[in-house]
Structure formats: structure tokens, C-alpha cells
Design a protein around this motif. Structure first.
Motif, PDB file in Angstrom:
ATOM      1  N   LEU A  20       0.803  -1.225   0.000  1.00 18.91           N
ATOM      2  CA  LEU A  20       0.000   0.000   0.000  1.00 18.91           C
ATOM      3  C   LEU A  20       0.837   1.277   0.000  1.00 18.91           C
ATOM      4  CD1 LEU A  20      -2.850  -0.945   2.536  1.00 18.91           C
ATOM      5  CD2 LEU A  20      -2.884  -1.038   0.031  1.00 18.91           C
ATOM      6  N   LYS A  23       0.215   3.437  -3.069  1.00 19.75           N
ATOM      7  CA  LYS A  23      -1.131   4.010  -3.035  1.00 19.75           C
ATOM      8  C   LYS A  23      -1.203   5.186  -2.074  1.00 19.75           C
ATOM      9  CE  LYS A  23      -5.985   2.903  -2.239  1.00 19.75           C
ATOM     10  NZ  LYS A  23      -6.973   1.860  -1.864  1.00 19.75           N
ATOM     11  N   ARG A  26       0.451   8.166  -3.780  1.00 20.67           N
ATOM     12  CA  ARG A  26      -0.374   8.691  -4.871  1.00 20.67           C
ATOM     13  C   ARG A  26      -1.602   9.440  -4.345  1.00 20.67           C
ATOM     14  NH1 ARG A  26      -1.003   4.237  -7.221  1.00 20.67           N
ATOM     15  NH2 ARG A  26      -3.054   3.687  -6.383  1.00 20.67           N
ATOM     16  N   GLU A  27      -2.260   8.874  -3.339  1.00 23.32           N
ATOM     17  CA  GLU A  27      -3.470   9.503  -2.801  1.00 23.32           C
ATOM     18  C   GLU A  27      -3.145  10.820  -2.087  1.00 23.32           C
ATOM     19  OE1 GLU A  27      -6.775   8.470  -2.937  1.00 23.32           O
ATOM     20  OE2 GLU A  27      -6.084   7.059  -4.442  1.00 23.32           O
TER      21      GLU A  27
END
Length: 207
Positions: A20, A23, A26-27
Motif C-alpha cells: 500500500l 497508493k 499517490r493519494e
């Protein structure tokens, strides 16, 4: 953002499952315009712990790392010699530190030097209420000092609810938290039922 508005956050560490990390990066960038660096155990050792051990102030850091990295031998050795000061520590899937392991101990060392900590988990109880106690003790060790005191500390007192909202025979958070386990079982059986239906439909079409 709120903590950053109250005072500039120079050192923030996000610990997440390895799969994760990208992710999270990126988030944070796409949704909040916050830029973090993904680091490994070697980075934590050389850029954070070694300067502290040498008596120097480490550079500011906004890092994302994995549980595997924080429990690595080199990081554990460094944490025995120096405790880094963090403005914010975030634990994703925090139930991964519910058991007293090297991973738990490494996170505890980081937590003791953190001004603020956020735990994210959908399953604070996986096998027993001791899971919840260990997480609360990690978060607030001065408040949750003993597992024996946990029922009294988490009991709901002087709370008024309509009769139809009460759980029969329930006291404290035990029954409410037990519902989480029941919900997990329901989800598993629902997935199994959906898979069986898909299999039956596939067999019917090819048969």
C-alpha cells in the motif's frame, strides 16, 4: 492538514503494508497535494537514526515506509541507541502491531517519540479484547496501563438510549465490538455465496 496548520510538521512517518506504500503516496499527492517519499530500512537508519546517534539533528522528513522496514535488524539496533522525535506517526492497518513482537516494539519506540499518532484499522479486535488493549496501550500508555482495568475504562455509563436501541444483556463495549467479528463472518459467507452463484452460472452456460 489540521496539525500542519497548528504548527509546521517537519517529521512525519507513515507505516503501511508494503503493497500500500505507493497508493498512500499517490493519494496524498492527488487528493491533498502533500508530497511524501517512500523509504526503506536503510534510509531510516542512515538519514534518521545515525545522525541522532552521532548527536546531529536529522533533516526534515515526510516518509512512507513498511512494517517490514521498521522491524528490520538495523532499525531495531538504531532504536536501541536513539529515539527519533516525530511530529506525526500514522499506522495503517494498525492491527498488525496488536501482538508483542519485534514489529510491535519498533513501532512503540517511534510512538514514544511522536507528538501525535493516528491508528487506522477496521479490525481492532481479531482474537480477544487483549488486541484492543495492546493498541490502546500503544496509543496512550499512561492511560491504559493494565488489561484488568480495560473493562472499567471502556464501560459506557450514564448514556441514555431508547429501549429499541439497547443490546439485551450488554455492558460496556464488549457486545458492540463483538458485532465487528459477526460482520466479518457475514461478509465471508456472503462472498462464498456469491462465488458459488457465479460458479453455478458458469457451469450452466458451458454445460
Amino acid at each position: 492538514r489540521e496539525l500542519d496548520a497548528q504548527g509546521h510538521i517537519e517529521r512525519c512517518l507513515i507505516v503501511a503494508p508494503a503493497k500500500l506504500k505507493t497508493k498512500w503516496k499517490r493519494e496524498l499527492e492527488s487528493r491533498f497535494d502533500e508530497h511524501f517519499e517512500i523509504v526503506k530500512a536503510r534510509d531510516i537508519q542512515t538519514r534518521l537514526l545515525e545522525p541522532l546517534i552521532a548527536g546531529r539533528e536529522p533533516d526534515a522528513c515526510r516518509w512512507i515506509t513498511s512494517y517490514e522496514s521498521v522491524r528490520s535488524p538495523e532499525v531495531l539496533t538504531g532504536l536501541e541507541k536513539a529515539r527519533p522525535l516525530l511530529d506525526l506517526l500514522v499506522l495503517d492497518e494498525a492491527h498488525r502491531v496488536r501482538n508483542v513482537t519485534q514489529q510491535h516494539q519498533a513501532v512503540r519506540e517511534f510512538a514514544q517519540g511522536a507528538q501525535a499518532m493516528v491508528m487506522l484499522t477496521a479490525t481492532p479486535i481479531q482474537t480477544s479484547r487483549e488486541d484492543l488493549y495492546r493498541l490502546l496501550n500503544l496509543l496512550e500508555p499512561d492511560v491504559f496501563q493494565s488489561f484488568e482495568l480495560l473493562p472499567r475504562q471502556t464501560a459506557l455509563e450514564n448514556v441514555e438510549l431508547p429501549a429499541d436501541a439497547l443490546l439485551p444483556g450488554s455492558r460496556g463495549l464488549g457486545s458492540a465490538l463483538a458485532c465487528l467479528n459477526e460482520a466479518r463472518y457475514s461478509i465471508v459467507w456472503g462472498m462464498a455465496g456469491a462465488a458459488e452463484a457465479c460458479l453455478d452460472l458458469t457451469l450452466a452456460r458451458i454445460g
